[in-house]
Design a protein around this motif. Structure first.
Motif, PDB file in Angstrom:
ATOM      1  N   ASP A  13     -10.152  34.508   2.818  1.00  0.00           N
ATOM      2  CA  ASP A  13      -9.568  35.745   3.353  1.00  0.00           C
ATOM      3  C   ASP A  13      -9.442  36.812   2.271  1.00  0.00           C
ATOM      4  N   ASN A  14      -8.938  36.433   1.103  1.00  0.00           N
ATOM      5  CA  ASN A  14      -8.786  37.395   0.014  1.00  0.00           C
ATOM      6  C   ASN A  14     -10.143  37.934  -0.438  1.00  0.00           C
ATOM      7  N   PHE A  15     -11.130  37.044  -0.539  1.00  0.00           N
ATOM      8  CA  PHE A  15     -12.470  37.458  -0.935  1.00  0.00           C
ATOM      9  C   PHE A  15     -13.061  38.439   0.083  1.00  0.00           C
ATOM     10  N   THR A  16     -13.014  38.092   1.364  1.00  0.00           N
ATOM     11  CA  THR A  16     -13.623  38.957   2.383  1.00  0.00           C
ATOM     12  C   THR A  16     -12.909  40.299   2.475  1.00  0.00           C
ATOM     13  N   GLN A  17     -11.609  40.318   2.269  1.00  0.00           N
ATOM     14  CA  GLN A  17     -10.896  41.604   2.246  1.00  0.00           C
ATOM     15  C   GLN A  17     -11.347  42.454   1.072  1.00  0.00           C
ATOM     16  N   GLY A  18     -11.494  41.828  -0.097  1.00  0.00           N
ATOM     17  CA  GLY A  18     -11.943  42.554  -1.280  1.00  0.00           C
ATOM     18  C   GLY A  18     -13.355  43.084  -1.125  1.00  0.00           C
ATOM     19  N   ILE A  19     -14.255  42.256  -0.628  1.00  0.00           N
ATOM     20  CA  ILE A  19     -15.647  42.664  -0.435  1.00  0.00           C
ATOM     21  C   ILE A  19     -15.747  43.786   0.599  1.00  0.00           C
ATOM     22  N   GLY A  20     -14.900  43.722   1.618  1.00  0.00           N
ATOM     23  CA  GLY A  20     -14.914  44.750   2.657  1.00  0.00           C
ATOM     24  C   GLY A  20     -14.617  46.145   2.136  1.00  0.00           C
ATOM     25  N   LYS A  21     -13.977  46.239   0.997  1.00  0.00           N
ATOM     26  CA  LYS A  21     -13.610  47.539   0.412  1.00  0.00           C
ATOM     27  C   LYS A  21     -14.665  48.086  -0.545  1.00  0.00           C
ATOM     28  N   ILE A  22     -15.720  47.316  -0.803  1.00  0.00           N
ATOM     29  CA  ILE A  22     -16.731  47.726  -1.780  1.00  0.00           C
ATOM     30  C   ILE A  22     -17.962  48.238  -1.034  1.00  0.00           C
TER      31      ILE A  22
ATOM     32  N   ALA B  35     -25.417  25.625  -2.679  1.00  0.00           N
ATOM     33  CA  ALA B  35     -24.832  25.715  -4.017  1.00  0.00           C
ATOM     34  C   ALA B  35     -23.842  26.869  -4.159  1.00  0.00           C
ATOM     35  N   SER B  36     -23.979  27.904  -3.328  1.00  0.00           N
ATOM     36  CA  SER B  36     -23.072  29.052  -3.360  1.00  0.00           C
ATOM     37  C   SER B  36     -22.351  29.154  -2.025  1.00  0.00           C
ATOM     38  N   ASP B  37     -21.309  29.963  -2.010  1.00  0.00           N
ATOM     39  CA  ASP B  37     -20.504  30.127  -0.802  1.00  0.00           C
ATOM     40  C   ASP B  37     -20.864  31.385  -0.011  1.00  0.00           C
ATOM     41  N   PHE B  38     -21.331  32.410  -0.707  1.00  0.00           N
ATOM     42  CA  PHE B  38     -21.667  33.677  -0.068  1.00  0.00           C
ATOM     43  C   PHE B  38     -22.920  34.257  -0.705  1.00  0.00           C
ATOM     44  N   ILE B  39     -23.652  35.050   0.078  1.00  0.00           N
ATOM     45  CA  ILE B  39     -24.742  35.874  -0.431  1.00  0.00           C
ATOM     46  C   ILE B  39     -24.396  37.319  -0.112  1.00  0.00           C
ATOM     47  N   LEU B  40     -24.442  38.162  -1.125  1.00  0.00           N
ATOM     48  CA  LEU B  40     -24.190  39.586  -0.960  1.00  0.00           C
ATOM     49  C   LEU B  40     -25.498  40.348  -1.127  1.00  0.00           C
ATOM     50  N   ARG B  41     -25.690  41.359  -0.325  1.00  0.00           N
ATOM     51  CA  ARG B  41     -26.790  42.307  -0.537  1.00  0.00           C
ATOM     52  C   ARG B  41     -26.146  43.582  -1.043  1.00  0.00           C
ATOM     53  N   ILE B  42     -26.620  44.051  -2.180  1.00  0.00           N
ATOM     54  CA  ILE B  42     -25.980  45.160  -2.870  1.00  0.00           C
ATOM     55  C   ILE B  42     -26.987  46.281  -3.100  1.00  0.00           C
ATOM     56  N   LEU B  43     -26.572  47.510  -2.828  1.00  0.00           N
ATOM     57  CA  LEU B  43     -27.391  48.700  -3.076  1.00  0.00           C
ATOM     58  C   LEU B  43     -26.654  49.606  -4.059  1.00  0.00           C
TER      59      LEU B  43
ATOM     60  N   LYS C  56     -15.359  46.277 -10.146  1.00  0.00           N
ATOM     61  CA  LYS C  56     -14.971  45.945  -8.777  1.00  0.00           C
ATOM     62  C   LYS C  56     -15.046  44.448  -8.498  1.00  0.00           C
ATOM     63  N   LEU C  57     -16.235  43.872  -8.647  1.00  0.00           N
ATOM     64  CA  LEU C  57     -16.397  42.461  -8.297  1.00  0.00           C
ATOM     65  C   LEU C  57     -15.583  41.538  -9.199  1.00  0.00           C
ATOM     66  N   SER C  58     -15.523  41.834 -10.482  1.00  0.00           N
ATOM     67  CA  SER C  58     -14.781  40.960 -11.391  1.00  0.00           C
ATOM     68  C   SER C  58     -13.277  40.986 -11.137  1.00  0.00           C
ATOM     69  N   LEU C  59     -12.807  41.951 -10.370  1.00  0.00           N
ATOM     70  CA  LEU C  59     -11.387  42.024 -10.035  1.00  0.00           C
ATOM     71  C   LEU C  59     -11.002  41.103  -8.877  1.00  0.00           C
TER      72      LEU C  59
ATOM     73  N   ILE D 142     -13.450  34.765  -7.108  1.00  0.00           N
ATOM     74  CA  ILE D 142     -14.832  34.539  -7.524  1.00  0.00           C
ATOM     75  C   ILE D 142     -14.846  33.733  -8.822  1.00  0.00           C
ATOM     76  N   THR D 143     -15.558  32.601  -8.780  1.00  0.00           N
ATOM     77  CA  THR D 143     -15.696  31.782  -9.992  1.00  0.00           C
ATOM     78  C   THR D 143     -17.081  31.889 -10.611  1.00  0.00           C
ATOM     79  N   ASN D 144     -18.075  32.271  -9.807  1.00  0.00           N
ATOM     80  CA  ASN D 144     -19.436  32.360 -10.329  1.00  0.00           C
ATOM     81  C   ASN D 144     -20.216  33.404  -9.539  1.00  0.00           C
ATOM     82  N   MET D 145     -21.007  34.202 -10.266  1.00  0.00           N
ATOM     83  CA  MET D 145     -21.893  35.195  -9.649  1.00  0.00           C
ATOM     84  C   MET D 145     -23.274  35.028 -10.256  1.00  0.00           C
TER      85      MET D 145
END
Length: 156
Positions: free
Chosen positions: A83-92, A104-112, A126-129, A133-136
């Protein structure tokens, strides 16, 4: 879920190829008169099968020269991690798609972003905050070999 017949499948395939097609042209293409064609389209919209109509934009021409996929792993030992992750990602705004996946990973992000410098700022500021997130792991898209929105085959 509604049952789709061959005419519905032709409508869906045609609208995937050209969402701006006029009803009269759509009706000619599927060999049905305009009124029943429009009613079928409305039925597909009401059923939620047709979710909307959008313009496909050229990201590069709009100044987004760097497109990436990022694999993200979370610390599930933290309470409310997803929940915390999805809320944070929703703001970016640079994160244009986010998928929860298996493997091996929990999420895939597409970033522009504009360029690699903007990507570095995104990760650092942004993401490091997002503490969950333990690994990118980043994959920069070098070229697009295939990208299609058409997945309905009206021939089946």
């Amino acid at each position: 879920m509604i049952k789709l017949d061959s005419i519905d499948l032709k409508i869906l395939k045609t609208l995937q190829e050209d969402g701006r097609i006029a009803n009269i042209d759509l009706s000619n293409k599927i060999n049905l008169s305009p009124a029943p064609t429009l009613e079928r389209v409305k039925k597909l919209e009401r059923a939620g099968i047709i979710k909307g109509y959008r313009a496909e934009l050229d990201t590069y021409q709009l100044g987004f020269g760097t497109e990436t996929f990022m694999l993200v792993s979370l610390a599930f030992n933290q309470q409310n991690a997803i929940d915390n992750f999805t809320q944070g990602i929703g703001k970016i705004s640079e994160v244009v798609e986010c998928y929860q996946v298996t493997g091996a990973s929990d999420f895939i992000l597409r970033i522009l972003v504009k360029d690699i410098n903007a990507y570095e700022v995104l990760v650092r500021e942004k993401l490091s905050l997002i503490k969950e997130i333990t690994n990118m792991q980043t994959m920069v898209i070098m070229s697009i070999i295939k990208k299609t929105r058409v997945f309905i085959d009206d021939k089946k």
